[in-house]
Write a protein that holds these residues in place. Sequence first.
Motif, PDB file in Angstrom:
ATOM      1  N   GLU A  37     -37.976 -11.287 -19.165  1.00 39.24           N
ATOM      2  CA  GLU A  37     -38.187 -10.408 -20.308  1.00 39.24           C
ATOM      3  C   GLU A  37     -39.091 -11.043 -21.351  1.00 39.24           C
ATOM      4  O   GLU A  37     -39.869 -10.357 -22.023  1.00 39.24           O
ATOM      5  CB  GLU A  37     -36.837 -10.038 -20.925  1.00 39.24           C
ATOM      6  CG  GLU A  37     -36.911  -8.880 -21.898  1.00 39.24           C
ATOM      7  CD  GLU A  37     -35.539  -8.397 -22.327  1.00 39.24           C
ATOM      8  OE1 GLU A  37     -35.481  -7.352 -22.992  1.00 39.24           O
ATOM      9  OE2 GLU A  37     -34.541  -9.060 -22.005  1.00 39.24           O
ATOM     10  N   LEU A  41     -42.239  -9.537 -23.709  1.00 39.38           N
ATOM     11  CA  LEU A  41     -42.212  -9.402 -25.163  1.00 39.38           C
ATOM     12  C   LEU A  41     -43.231 -10.293 -25.862  1.00 39.38           C
ATOM     13  O   LEU A  41     -43.905  -9.851 -26.805  1.00 39.38           O
ATOM     14  CB  LEU A  41     -40.806  -9.710 -25.680  1.00 39.38           C
ATOM     15  CG  LEU A  41     -39.728  -8.702 -25.288  1.00 39.38           C
ATOM     16  CD1 LEU A  41     -38.373  -9.136 -25.808  1.00 39.38           C
ATOM     17  CD2 LEU A  41     -40.078  -7.314 -25.795  1.00 39.38           C
ATOM     18  N   ASN A 198     -37.608 -11.895 -35.958  1.00 34.01           N
ATOM     19  CA  ASN A 198     -36.944 -10.953 -35.067  1.00 34.01           C
ATOM     20  C   ASN A 198     -37.972  -9.975 -34.507  1.00 34.01           C
ATOM     21  O   ASN A 198     -38.616  -9.245 -35.269  1.00 34.01           O
ATOM     22  CB  ASN A 198     -35.847 -10.195 -35.827  1.00 34.01           C
ATOM     23  CG  ASN A 198     -34.955  -9.402 -34.892  1.00 34.01           C
ATOM     24  OD1 ASN A 198     -35.417  -8.581 -34.122  1.00 34.01           O
ATOM     25  ND2 ASN A 198     -33.665  -9.649 -34.980  1.00 34.01           N
ATOM     26  N   PHE A 199     -38.113  -9.975 -33.210  1.00 38.50           N
ATOM     27  CA  PHE A 199     -39.023  -9.038 -32.540  1.00 38.50           C
ATOM     28  C   PHE A 199     -38.273  -8.363 -31.411  1.00 38.50           C
ATOM     29  O   PHE A 199     -37.764  -9.032 -30.509  1.00 38.50           O
ATOM     30  CB  PHE A 199     -40.256  -9.769 -32.005  1.00 38.50           C
ATOM     31  CG  PHE A 199     -41.243  -8.869 -31.300  1.00 38.50           C
ATOM     32  CD1 PHE A 199     -41.857  -7.830 -31.980  1.00 38.50           C
ATOM     33  CD2 PHE A 199     -41.557  -9.060 -29.961  1.00 38.50           C
ATOM     34  CE1 PHE A 199     -42.759  -6.988 -31.337  1.00 38.50           C
ATOM     35  CE2 PHE A 199     -42.447  -8.237 -29.312  1.00 38.50           C
ATOM     36  CZ  PHE A 199     -43.061  -7.194 -30.006  1.00 38.50           C
ATOM     37  N   ARG A 200     -38.184  -7.054 -31.501  1.00 38.89           N
ATOM     38  CA  ARG A 200     -37.487  -6.234 -30.503  1.00 38.89           C
ATOM     39  C   ARG A 200     -36.064  -6.732 -30.248  1.00 38.89           C
ATOM     40  O   ARG A 200     -35.587  -6.771 -29.112  1.00 38.89           O
ATOM     41  CB  ARG A 200     -38.278  -6.190 -29.200  1.00 38.89           C
ATOM     42  CG  ARG A 200     -39.683  -5.581 -29.337  1.00 38.89           C
ATOM     43  CD  ARG A 200     -39.617  -4.130 -29.792  1.00 38.89           C
ATOM     44  NE  ARG A 200     -40.918  -3.539 -30.023  1.00 38.89           N
ATOM     45  CZ  ARG A 200     -41.571  -2.810 -29.118  1.00 38.89           C
ATOM     46  NH1 ARG A 200     -41.061  -2.610 -27.940  1.00 38.89           N
ATOM     47  NH2 ARG A 200     -42.753  -2.299 -29.417  1.00 38.89           N
ATOM     48  N   GLY A 201     -35.394  -7.144 -31.342  1.00 38.15           N
ATOM     49  CA  GLY A 201     -33.992  -7.527 -31.233  1.00 38.15           C
ATOM     50  C   GLY A 201     -33.736  -8.975 -30.888  1.00 38.15           C
ATOM     51  O   GLY A 201     -32.572  -9.374 -30.742  1.00 38.15           O
ATOM     52  N   THR A 221     -44.591  -1.457 -37.006  1.00 38.62           N
ATOM     53  CA  THR A 221     -43.287  -1.163 -37.619  1.00 38.62           C
ATOM     54  C   THR A 221     -43.187  -1.776 -39.001  1.00 38.62           C
ATOM     55  O   THR A 221     -42.578  -1.195 -39.908  1.00 38.62           O
ATOM     56  CB  THR A 221     -42.152  -1.700 -36.737  1.00 38.62           C
ATOM     57  OG1 THR A 221     -42.397  -3.102 -36.436  1.00 38.62           O
ATOM     58  CG2 THR A 221     -42.065  -0.931 -35.430  1.00 38.62           C
TER      59      THR A 221
END
Length: 280
Positions: A37, A41, A198-201, A221
């Motif tokens: 993952e 990301l 924090n990036f994408r949780g 965002t």
Amino acid sequence: MTQLPRQTDPPLPPWQTLPTMYDLPSENPEEPGLPDEFHFLQPLLLYLTFLPPNWYPNRAFSACDLNLYYDATHSNWYKRPDWFGVVGVPRLYQERDMRLSYVCWQERVNPFIVVELLSPGTEDEDLGQRESELRHPPTKWRVYEEILRIPYYVIFSRYTNEWQAFHLVGGHYESVDLTQGCLPIPELGLSLGVWQGNFRGFNRLWLRWMTLEGTWIPLPTEETEVARQETEAARQETEAARQETEMAKQEAETAKRRVQELAARIGELGIDPDDLQNSE
């Protein structure tokens, strides 16, 4: 004598016996890396923040995990960088379509920077520690350094959070001494640095683009959030001004009412308010 059945241990659950994600290589023997993952990301964050101010937006292109074809005499040879950026080419292929791959001899512009994320199966090749095999395609390092002559090559390890940057000098990659932990690239008007956020949780260290002055390039965002905060601040200022106007109006009406009440009381005493003014 009758023998009792021999007791055996219960079977282990599958999650203790089957291979884990760290044991399962790619089915392609030429690509033994272990996609995860993070490999999605981290390149995405680079893609979203790669906005070189020295170039028009439609003259910069970047991609994640896209086939990079580099040799017209061996047209099926390619590398697949985790992320790479190009300037001086149209955002769309021939100004009209999304790319299915990046073919250097057709684009006529090579990537300006490549980022590779270290994996257990490809680390030696990413670091230039693997030699090309006879009658096999050249390694990544050789392609980036000798064939495409890509000016900047960056390697980042998610396991140690360490990164290395190399600059092409005299035809060979030389390690770059980072400036306050950042890699300034004046040709792009950008610097590359490590951002804790924090990036994408996921809150961790990430490679991210910033300005040469050290300001992080905002994500879409974040821009939306800033716009929302500015809108809310403007709304609050408007509301505060409205309340002040309303308060001033009420104070004026109160003062007027008091004057009228005072005039009425003076009249009840049989005194003409005009006489009071004339006496002054």
